[in-house]
Design a protein around this motif. Structure first.
Motif, mmCIF file in Angstrom:
data_model
loop_
_atom_site.group_PDB
_atom_site.id
_atom_site.type_symbol
_atom_site.label_atom_id
_atom_site.label_comp_id
_atom_site.label_asym_id
_atom_site.label_seq_id
_atom_site.Cartn_x
_atom_site.Cartn_y
_atom_site.Cartn_z
ATOM 1 N N ASP A 37 -4.099 9.515 -2.633
ATOM 2 C CA ASP A 37 -3.206 8.382 -1.571
ATOM 3 C C ASP A 37 -3.942 6.908 -2.642
ATOM 4 O O ASP A 37 -5.002 6.746 -1.490
ATOM 5 C CB ASP A 37 -3.126 8.279 -0.883
ATOM 6 C CG ASP A 37 -1.736 7.036 -0.121
ATOM 7 O OD1 ASP A 37 -1.785 6.042 -1.024
ATOM 8 O OD2 ASP A 37 -1.029 6.940 0.892
ATOM 9 N N ILE B 205 -4.219 -0.562 2.787
ATOM 10 C CA ILE B 205 -3.558 -0.195 3.892
ATOM 11 C C ILE B 205 -4.807 -0.501 4.914
ATOM 12 O O ILE B 205 -4.415 -0.661 6.357
ATOM 13 C CB ILE B 205 -2.934 1.309 4.742
ATOM 14 C CG1 ILE B 205 -1.684 1.949 3.072
ATOM 15 C CG2 ILE B 205 -2.255 1.492 6.172
ATOM 16 C CD1 ILE B 205 -0.658 1.565 3.246
ATOM 17 N N TYR B 206 -5.800 0.343 4.809
ATOM 18 C CA TYR B 206 -6.953 -0.038 5.712
ATOM 19 C C TYR B 206 -7.400 -1.170 5.204
ATOM 20 O O TYR B 206 -7.122 -2.159 6.571
ATOM 21 C CB TYR B 206 -8.432 0.527 5.227
ATOM 22 C CG TYR B 206 -7.771 2.103 5.633
ATOM 23 C CD1 TYR B 206 -6.810 2.691 6.005
ATOM 24 C CD2 TYR B 206 -9.275 2.671 5.052
ATOM 25 C CE1 TYR B 206 -6.675 4.225 5.968
ATOM 26 C CE2 TYR B 206 -8.735 4.557 5.535
ATOM 27 C CZ TYR B 206 -7.989 5.180 6.108
ATOM 28 O OH TYR B 206 -7.424 6.408 6.622
ATOM 29 N N SER C 59 -5.117 -3.526 7.542
ATOM 30 C CA SER C 59 -5.261 -2.814 9.094
ATOM 31 C C SER C 59 -6.332 -3.994 9.667
ATOM 32 O O SER C 59 -5.999 -4.745 10.691
ATOM 33 C CB SER C 59 -5.861 -1.454 8.869
ATOM 34 O OG SER C 59 -4.387 -0.560 9.244
ATOM 35 N N VAL D 65 -4.028 3.386 0.288
ATOM 36 C CA VAL D 65 -4.556 3.719 1.608
ATOM 37 C C VAL D 65 -5.604 3.160 1.401
ATOM 38 O O VAL D 65 -5.694 2.340 2.615
ATOM 39 C CB VAL D 65 -4.917 5.363 1.835
ATOM 40 C CG1 VAL D 65 -6.182 5.800 1.487
ATOM 41 C CG2 VAL D 65 -4.876 5.656 3.147
ATOM 42 N N GLY E 194 0.853 -1.174 0.778
ATOM 43 C CA GLY E 194 -0.044 -0.184 -0.190
ATOM 44 C C GLY E 194 0.796 1.454 0.116
ATOM 45 O O GLY E 194 1.091 1.925 -0.433
ATOM 46 N N ALA E 195 2.107 0.636 0.902
ATOM 47 C CA ALA E 195 3.166 2.478 0.783
ATOM 48 C C ALA E 195 3.772 2.997 -0.353
ATOM 49 O O ALA E 195 3.077 3.901 -0.457
ATOM 50 C CB ALA E 195 3.991 2.139 1.865
#
Lengths: 368, 485
Positions: B410, B416-417, B420, B413, B196-197
């Motif tokens: 982004d 990333i979520y 998470s 992102v 993701g980054a």
């Protein structure tokens, strides 16, 4: 109604509990142990009441300046976790909660002698750091629904790490044969440094006028002693500090006899240290790192900026990840992992306080 | 000749294998975790991406003034001044990821095998040597004991299997097998975060945009010289800092933003900190604000007569207006962004360059009377009450403040979520759910029944022991209850 008096009673109770637990360690009388537990639980009840009162008061405070807020929004914004004072109070509350759980689960009281001093130090820190106890208006950056969950979970995690620190330190003492063992030296020096910094801050506090106390952390941190502008005072402070740390190292092993006589087996302490990390690690990862990143993204459009607070929480995460992997896969046992539990908590304290005291970053609000 | 080839490939295989083993090893994991932790500490002490002078001063404190510039140069050349982007830090992160991936691939087949191995009944001897074991005798019949242990296991949500042998029955069961996968799920989530980054860096951007009230732009900026074109126009209608009463603690920073497509307004939103505007995948965050020093703006004043309609006026400095229903004329003569009275001299001054306490000075004139001057403060509306009962409200000094927007796109992102959520689930299962196995051997004796309970678990043994105790208690009570009847 102000919750202040309940906080004071709770603080008094925790300090009394600390003394009673230590007496219990020495005299090993069951009644004394029971008294220590009772005082702790009573203190916890008082503190819980105080927290609820503060939350309710903050709710009305928030509604006063934001009359259009709904009940849920008002309660979220009013959660008493908004500045250094409130977060420290909550840390103490979580630590005592974790301690009560461990005491009931493992049926051991003596760990209280290691955990209550941590709670008492935090309370002492609150008083001597001169942080404002007033309910303060919430600055825009903190007006987020993430505040409550981010701080709540982080601190429950910190409390679990605090327990693992206590258990790790106790473990180290019980298995150490000689003062010259490196793990024992490392552990006792770390505990010694904790105590020196706290005492030095206490001296800062006593030497300052009440007006300067509010700025103590920002402007006067350790300046009365270790960082004194007078070379002589600074040199003497360093010598005394080093002597003090040596004393902690030298006399710390004396606790070994006491611990042994309390049937605190190394295996049990090791298990408590691990269990607390097993609880703390997910809480900290989810609450501290993940929620912190999501919040940062919704407020600033960057979920990770490598600011010191973020980096230090990552360092903390690395240390505990290291603990878990070294223990489970790497076959590390005993002293080596106990040292990691101690170092992990040093990283926690630095993440939480050190960054605000020594470094700065986006989280600078914490120093108010 | 042929022999040599096989030997060669065997050697190659050896090398490959030892590299693979190294990359999968826990030692490498311990090394990278330690190295990342220690190096990150340096990054929090040396200020990243700062002016050289700042870090030279810092190094001077640590190593002495004289050697500081030399040490600075060495550190700077090694990349410590922007270390999170340096080749070695990124290299460590890459090594960390490779270690994660390789060790997961290396270990997964074994775990999968353990998970899918069907649970089998055990010999009594084997049951008696399990990590958790207990032996019980009841004065009851074998089938009663079997039924009650079966029910007890079922009520604890175990799916029970059964094996019959001469004179004995064995119940066996397991739960939480999937918990063994949790570790891989956590590892996967970390890799997804890195992905993701990378997507964010590769396909997104981070920029900023300062808009003066009333100004519009169709570009954002990565740096003062590097523009990012937007395929729409964004305009700031106004910016405002609200303060809590009785002090200068900011209550909210907000801007009204408008998105224009071909000159038409398509979106309008008041953004605040923690509440940005998202349009076409680009997000505009309230980041900072400021005052333009030399700008001339409009004084927005609302005149509320004691009788009649209120009226909002937009005036420039020096403009004159009439207070309705009176013969009074007002002229805007002065402005202060942060009016206060100096405690020593008693004079009025500004204590900030920002609009912390904006005030406008107006000179009132009525024919035949002495003109008088009054300050009207935005935050203190009572200062605008005129002697005749009319009120002048100072709404804003518009066009002199700018809003500082953080502009970000982004596309990584969401990953990333997602990662998470996956990590949260993985961690929960990893630490709080364990793979539990139970065997219960029930053997009929002459007048009694012997029950051997054995169990094993991959973690959280103490909790599982308690569960087994509960199971035994539950079953024993029922067996004794039934045999009394």
């Amino acid at each position: 109604m102000s919750g202040g008096i309940f906080f004071d009673i709770a603080a008094g109770a925790y300090i009394a509990a600390m003394i009673t637990y230590i007496i219990y360690l020495v005299v090993r009388n069951k009644t004394v142990g029971l008294v220590a537990s009772t005082i702790t639980i009573a203190g916890f009840a008082f503190q819980s009441t105080a927290l609820i009162i503060r939350w309710v008061n903050s709710y009305y405070f928030w509604m006063g300046s934001h009359p259009s807020s709904g009940l849920v929004e008002g309660l979220l914004r009013a959660a008493p976790l908004r500045n250094l004072y409130e977060s420290l109070i909550f840390f103490v509350w979580s630590l005592i909660l974790a301690h009560i759980l461990v005491e009931f689960k493992y049926k051991i009281r003596s760990l209280g002698a290691f955990v209550t001093p941590l709670a008492a130090s935090a309370l002492l820190f609150i008083d001597i750091s001169g942080t404002s106890k007033a309910i303060q208006p919430l600055i825009p950056a903190l007006q987020s629904n993430w505040l409550l969950f981010h701080v709540l979970l982080s601190f429950l995690g910190y409390a679990a790490f605090g327990i693992s620190f206590g258990a790790g330190a106790a473990y180290l003492i019980t298995v150490t044969e000689s003062r010259k063992e490196i793990p024992y030296i490392v552990g006792s020096v770390i505990v010694g440094i904790f105590m020196v910094v706290l005492i030095a801050m206490g001296i800062d506090f006593l030497s300052l006028s009440s007006a300067d106390r509010a700025q103590m952390i920002q402007n006067h941190f350790l300046k009365t002693t270790l960082k004194s502008s007078s070379g002589g005072v600074a040199a003497a402070s360093w010598v005394i500090s080093i002597a003090f740390i040596c004393a902690v190292w030298y006399f710390g092993l004396g606790l070994k006899k006491v611990l042994k006589s309390l049937s605190l087996t190394p295996a049990m302490l090791d298990d408590i240290a691990y269990k607390s990390i097993a609880v703390g690690f997910p809480l900290f990862t989810i609450g501290g790192l993940i929620m912190g990143a999501i919040w940062a993204n919704s407020a600033w459009g960057k979920y990770w900026t490598w600011d010191p607070k973020e980096t230090w929480s990552l360092i903390t995460w690395f240390v505990y990840a290291l603990y878990l992997h070294a223990r489970f896969v790497g076959g590390w046992r005993g002293k080596r992992v106990a040292i990691l539990a101690i170092i992990g908590f040093v990283a926690v304290v630095f993440t939480y306080l050190g960054v605000n005291l020594v470094l700065s970053g986006l989280h600078a609000y914490g120093s108010g | 000749m042929e022999e040599n080839v096989t030997k060669d490939s065997a050697e190659k295989k050896d090398i490959f294998e030892s590299i693979w083993k190294f990359l999968a090893s826990i030692k490498l994991a311990i090394f990278t975790l330690m190295a990342l932790a220690l190096l990150s500490i340096v990054g929090t002490i040396v200020e990243q991406g700062a002016e050289p002078a700042q870090n030279i001063a810092l190094l001077g404190k640590l190593f002495g003034e004289a050697s500081a510039p030399t040490i600075y140069n060495i550190f700077a050349n090694l990349g410590f001044m922007d270390m999170y982007g340096s080749w070695w830090y990124v290299g460590l992160l890459v090594l960390f990821s490779i270690n994660l991936i390789v060790c997961s691939i290396d270990r997964f087949p074994k775990t999968w095998k353990v998970m899918n191995r069907p649970l089998r009944p055990l010999a009594e001897k084997a049951i008696k040597s399990l990590p958790i074991r207990k032996e019980l005798t009841f004065k009851a019949k074998g089938n009663v004991a079997r039924d009650e242990f079966y029910n007890a296991l079922k009520s604890m949500r175990y799916k029970v299997l059964e094996a019959n042998d001469e004179g004995s029955v064995q119940l066996y069961t397991q739960k939480g097998t999937y918990a063994r996968l949790a570790v891989y799920v956590v590892h996967l989530s970390i890799i997804l975060i890195f992905l993701g980054a990378i997507i964010g860096v590769r396909f997104g951007f981070k920029g900023y945009l300062n808009l003066i009230e009333g100004q519009a732009s169709n570009v954002a900026y990565k740096s003062p010289t590097e523009k990012i074109p937007l395929d729409f126009t964004i305009k700031c209608n106004w910016y405002e800092t609200a303060y809590y009463e009785g002090g200068d603690t900011p209550k909210e920073f907000s801007s009204e933003l408008v998105i224009l497509e071909n000159g038409k307004e398509v979106v309008k939103k008041i953004i605040e900190v923690n509440d940005p505007l998202v349009y076409k995948g680009i997000t505009f965050y309230q980041s900072n604000y400021g005052m333009l020093k030399e700008a001339q703006g409009y004084f927005v004043l609302t005149v509320i007569p004691s009788v009649g309609q209120e009226k909002t006026l937009w005036l420039k400095a020096g403009d004159t207006f009439e207070v309705p229903g009176t013969a009074t004329k007002g002229t805007v003569i002065d402005f202060s962004p942060a009016l206060t009275r100096d405690q020593n001299t008693g004079e009025l001054t500004s204590y900030s360059e920002n609009m912390v306490n904006p005030a406008v000075a107006i000179e009132f004139e009525e024919s035949g009377k002495e003109p008088y001057k009054g300050w009207i403060l935005k935050r203190y509306p009572e200062t605008g009450i005129l002697p005749g009962g009319n009120v002048i409200r100072f709404d804003d000094y518009w066009g002199v403040e700018y809003t500082g927007l953080q502009v970000a796109k982004d596309p990584g992102v969401w990953l990333i979520y997602l990662a998470s959520i996956i990590m949260t689930l993985g961690l929960y299962i990893c630490f709080f759910i364990s793979h539990r196995k139970i065997w219960v051997q029930i053997r009929d004796e002459k007048k009694s029944v012997t029950v051997s309970v054995g169990a094993s678990v991959n973690r959280n043994k103490i909790a599982f022991e308690r569960e087994i105790e509960k199971l035994i208690l539950h079953a024993s009570e029922s067996i004794e209850g039934r045999s009394k009847k």
